[in-house]
Write a protein that holds these residues in place. Structure first.
Motif, PDB file in Angstrom:
ATOM      1  N   ARG A  76       2.192 -11.682  10.006  1.00 38.13           N
ATOM      2  CA  ARG A  76       3.327 -12.364  10.617  1.00 38.13           C
ATOM      3  C   ARG A  76       3.188 -12.140  12.119  1.00 38.13           C
ATOM      4  NH1 ARG A  76       8.309 -10.676   6.925  1.00 38.13           N
ATOM      5  NH2 ARG A  76       7.444  -8.614   7.151  1.00 38.13           N
ATOM      6  N   SER A  77       4.233 -12.212  12.869  1.00 41.92           N
ATOM      7  CA  SER A  77       4.138 -12.196  14.330  1.00 41.92           C
ATOM      8  C   SER A  77       3.722 -10.854  14.918  1.00 41.92           C
ATOM      9  CB  SER A  77       5.477 -12.612  14.935  1.00 41.92           C
ATOM     10  OG  SER A  77       6.482 -11.676  14.561  1.00 41.92           O
ATOM     11  N   ASN A  78       3.754  -9.788  14.113  1.00 40.80           N
ATOM     12  CA  ASN A  78       3.528  -8.458  14.642  1.00 40.80           C
ATOM     13  C   ASN A  78       2.867  -7.597  13.570  1.00 40.80           C
ATOM     14  OD1 ASN A  78       4.260  -5.617  15.370  1.00 40.80           O
ATOM     15  ND2 ASN A  78       5.287  -6.651  17.071  1.00 40.80           N
ATOM     16  N   ILE A  79       2.008  -6.683  13.970  1.00 34.94           N
ATOM     17  CA  ILE A  79       1.319  -5.822  13.001  1.00 34.94           C
ATOM     18  C   ILE A  79       2.292  -4.988  12.164  1.00 34.94           C
ATOM     19  CG2 ILE A  79       0.991  -3.862  14.554  1.00 34.94           C
ATOM     20  CD1 ILE A  79      -1.799  -3.509  13.206  1.00 34.94           C
ATOM     21  N   HIS A  80       3.470  -4.760  12.694  1.00 34.00           N
ATOM     22  CA  HIS A  80       4.460  -3.964  11.970  1.00 34.00           C
ATOM     23  C   HIS A  80       4.990  -4.697  10.741  1.00 34.00           C
ATOM     24  CE1 HIS A  80       4.417  -1.203  15.328  1.00 34.00           C
ATOM     25  NE2 HIS A  80       4.661  -2.205  16.144  1.00 34.00           N
ATOM     26  N   TYR A  81       4.802  -6.009  10.716  1.00 32.35           N
ATOM     27  CA  TYR A  81       5.354  -6.834   9.648  1.00 32.35           C
ATOM     28  C   TYR A  81       4.247  -7.701   9.052  1.00 32.35           C
ATOM     29  CZ  TYR A  81       9.342  -5.481  12.430  1.00 32.35           C
ATOM     30  OH  TYR A  81      10.247  -4.743  13.145  1.00 32.35           O
ATOM     31  N   ASN A 139       2.554  -8.986   4.899  1.00 35.21           N
ATOM     32  CA  ASN A 139       2.487  -8.857   3.448  1.00 35.21           C
ATOM     33  C   ASN A 139       1.062  -8.449   3.131  1.00 35.21           C
ATOM     34  OD1 ASN A 139       5.114  -9.792   3.188  1.00 35.21           O
ATOM     35  ND2 ASN A 139       4.471 -11.901   2.958  1.00 35.21           N
ATOM     36  N   HIS A 140       0.913  -7.488   2.249  1.00 38.13           N
ATOM     37  CA  HIS A 140      -0.445  -7.132   1.845  1.00 38.13           C
ATOM     38  C   HIS A 140      -0.498  -6.896   0.346  1.00 38.13           C
ATOM     39  CE1 HIS A 140       1.261  -3.071   2.593  1.00 38.13           C
ATOM     40  NE2 HIS A 140       0.492  -2.730   1.588  1.00 38.13           N
ATOM     41  N   LEU A 141      -1.682  -7.171  -0.202  1.00 39.41           N
ATOM     42  CA  LEU A 141      -1.878  -6.937  -1.624  1.00 39.41           C
ATOM     43  C   LEU A 141      -3.258  -6.360  -1.864  1.00 39.41           C
ATOM     44  CD1 LEU A 141      -3.726  -9.342  -3.223  1.00 39.41           C
ATOM     45  CD2 LEU A 141      -1.770 -10.663  -2.511  1.00 39.41           C
ATOM     46  N   ARG A 142      -3.337  -5.623  -2.925  1.00 32.64           N
ATOM     47  CA  ARG A 142      -4.594  -5.023  -3.365  1.00 32.64           C
ATOM     48  C   ARG A 142      -4.850  -5.489  -4.788  1.00 32.64           C
ATOM     49  NH1 ARG A 142      -1.449  -1.125  -0.746  1.00 32.64           N
ATOM     50  NH2 ARG A 142      -2.477   0.027   0.920  1.00 32.64           N
ATOM     51  N   LEU A 143      -6.116  -5.747  -5.099  1.00 33.71           N
ATOM     52  CA  LEU A 143      -6.488  -6.195  -6.439  1.00 33.71           C
ATOM     53  C   LEU A 143      -7.626  -5.345  -6.989  1.00 33.71           C
ATOM     54  CD1 LEU A 143      -6.510 -10.065  -5.867  1.00 33.71           C
ATOM     55  CD2 LEU A 143      -4.779  -8.760  -7.122  1.00 33.71           C
ATOM     56  N   TRP A 144      -7.534  -5.034  -8.285  1.00 26.49           N
ATOM     57  CA  TRP A 144      -8.565  -4.306  -9.005  1.00 26.49           C
ATOM     58  C   TRP A 144      -9.020  -5.182 -10.168  1.00 26.49           C
ATOM     59  CZ3 TRP A 144      -4.233  -2.223  -6.954  1.00 26.49           C
ATOM     60  CH2 TRP A 144      -4.372  -1.105  -6.127  1.00 26.49           C
ATOM     61  N   ASP A 147       5.244  -5.018   4.562  1.00 28.38           N
ATOM     62  CA  ASP A 147       5.432  -3.982   5.575  1.00 28.38           C
ATOM     63  C   ASP A 147       6.596  -4.366   6.476  1.00 28.38           C
ATOM     64  OD1 ASP A 147       3.251  -2.611   4.591  1.00 28.38           O
ATOM     65  OD2 ASP A 147       1.856  -3.474   6.026  1.00 28.38           O
ATOM     66  N   ILE A 148       7.446  -3.381   6.780  1.00 26.50           N
ATOM     67  CA  ILE A 148       8.610  -3.624   7.642  1.00 26.50           C
ATOM     68  C   ILE A 148       8.656  -2.674   8.831  1.00 26.50           C
ATOM     69  CG2 ILE A 148       9.993  -4.682   5.828  1.00 26.50           C
ATOM     70  CD1 ILE A 148      11.444  -1.939   5.554  1.00 26.50           C
ATOM     71  N   GLY A 149       7.602  -1.940   9.049  1.00 25.38           N
ATOM     72  CA  GLY A 149       7.552  -1.028  10.182  1.00 25.38           C
ATOM     73  C   GLY A 149       6.294  -0.190  10.132  1.00 25.38           C
ATOM     74  N   ILE A 152       7.108   0.254   3.751  1.00 24.17           N
ATOM     75  CA  ILE A 152       7.253  -0.957   2.952  1.00 24.17           C
ATOM     76  C   ILE A 152       8.724  -1.308   2.744  1.00 24.17           C
ATOM     77  CG2 ILE A 152       5.052  -0.600   1.767  1.00 24.17           C
ATOM     78  CD1 ILE A 152       6.760   0.065  -0.792  1.00 24.17           C
ATOM     79  N   ASP A 153       8.962  -2.612   2.587  1.00 22.44           N
ATOM     80  CA  ASP A 153      10.279  -3.107   2.200  1.00 22.44           C
ATOM     81  C   ASP A 153      10.561  -2.550   0.804  1.00 22.44           C
ATOM     82  OD1 ASP A 153      12.430  -4.625   1.220  1.00 22.44           O
ATOM     83  OD2 ASP A 153      11.749  -6.448   2.200  1.00 22.44           O
TER      84      ASP A 153
END
Length: 190
Positions: A80-85, A87-92, A111-113, A127-128
């Motif tokens: 989003r507009s800033n590294i602090h925010y 969405n991330h996902l991990r897959l196995w 991520d929210i901060g 995380i949110d």
């Protein structure tokens, strides 16, 4: 998910992705997801600089979480507009198939901060706590990209109430209905 030693639990496994590689990766790319960089001294430093000064680091690495006694096979993020925010996902990749297609077990959160830690990378994301909302965002995102042929829900980690949240490896609280969303992806626009 777990830490590398298997002694502590992390973020909840809240997604299952079913589809061959020619359906899965294009679906995420069409939706604007990027593969994260591998964690190194350089990417850790860059993450720290973006953590201090802000801005969008499109390929910022994520820390490793473990399932099947191994780190994620792939990590993706949507900035989003800033590294602090972000969405991330991990897959196995799971050791099973469904109707002859690959099965990926996954974790998604928003991520929210950012906060500093005495580790590499030198920052970690907060995380949110509403991990279900982020799970539902992924459903809508893949449907909008015309990559989703079917979906459903199965029992997952079990419910954690808003007033009795669980915690991840860095102590962030989260609450959930405990369900996993199962996403059947298509290589054809759907």
């Amino acid at each position: 998910t777990e830490n590398a030693k298997g002694t502590a639990t992390g973020d909840p496994l809240n997604i299952v992705v079913i589809g061959e590689s020619d359906a899965v990766w294009p679906a995420f790319l069409r939706s604007g997801w990027d593969i994260t960089a591998t964690l190194s001294a350089g990417t850790a430093l860059k993450t720290g600089l973006f953590g201090v000064f802000g801005g969008s680091y499109r390929y910022a690495p994520v820390s490793s979480l473990y399932v099947f006694e191994r780190p994620q096979d792939i990590a993706l993020q949507k900035v989003r507009s800033n590294i602090h925010y972000r969405n991330h996902l991990r897959l196995w990749l799971a050791p099973v198939t469904c109707n002859g297609e690959l099965v990926w077990l996954g974790q998604i959160s928003r991520d929210i901060g950012v906060r500093f830690v005495w580790d590499l990378p030198p920052t970690t994301h907060k995380i949110d706590p509403d991990v279900d909302e982020t799970r539902e965002y992924l459903l809508e995102d893949l449907a909008y990209a015309q990559s989703l042929k079917a979906f459903g829900y199965v029992p997952g980690v079990g419910a954690a109430a808003f007033d009795e949240p669980r915690g991840n490896l860095t102590g962030d609280p989260y609450f959930t209905d405990g369900q996993r969303i199962v996403l059947f992806l298509s290589s054809e626009p759907t």
